[in-house]
Design a protein around this motif. Structure first.
Motif: not given
Length: 176
Positions: A75-102
């Motif tokens: 039941e916990e697995l089913r609840h998590w699969l269909v009812e809990v919205p996924p957290r979208r990844p927000v952090r990306d170290e490659t892109l953070l570094r890219m932002f400061f490559l200047g």
């Protein structure tokens, strides 16, 4: 996703497995999307048991335990699969570094990105080798959906590799 739900999902698919068995399947199937160490896995097995989401199905030599998912766990697995919205990844170290490559010389920025291209090429080769030689694909759910996740991984890495190579050339074109 949490390790908790990864373990519940594997036990739902496998019906029963020891911690060692789960770690082997985890390494082949989930490590690319949700890596876990042996100590993390065994800690989570203890928590899931204490919470009544899994139970010990059998005990063997040297304290080896096989676990199975309970109805509450399903039941916990089913609840998590269909009812809990996924957290979208927000952090990306490659892109953070890219932002400061200047902040570094263009050639250093280019080399950073090309090291990323090399890394992604190595990872893509590993995925291809695993797909061809190390994964025993079957007709079960783990194989069916696992192939889709592997396909996503290949496409995602290919996109990042190609983007990093293109951006590297925009920062500092290759010397001719």
């Amino acid at each position: 996703m949490s390790l908790r739900h990864g373990v519940l999902g594997l036990l739902a698919e496998l019906e029963h497995a020891s911690g060692y068995d789960l770690m082997k399947v985890f390494d082949v199937s989930l490590a690319g999307v949700w890596p876990a160490t042996q100590s993390q896995l065994y800690t989570e097995l203890g928590k899931l048991t204490a919470d009544g989401l899994i139970e010990v199905a059998a005990e063997g030599a040297r304290g080896r335990k096989e676990y199975r998912i309970t109805e509450a766990g399903r039941e916990e697995l089913r609840h998590w699969l269909v009812e809990v919205p996924p957290r979208r990844p927000v952090r990306d170290e490659t892109l953070l570094r890219m932002f400061f490559l200047g902040q570094v010389e263009p050639e250093q920025a280019r080399n950073y990105l090309l090291r990323g291209v090399d890394y992604l090429n190595t990872q893509l080769e590993k995925l291809e080798t695993d797909d061809q030689n190390n994964i025993n694909w079957g007709d079960d759910n783990l194989s069916h959906y696992g192939r889709m996740v592997l396909e996503y991984g290949k496409r995602y890495m290919t996109l990042r590799r190609d983007w990093q190579a293109e951006v590297a050339d925009r920062i500092a074109p290759a010397a001719e």
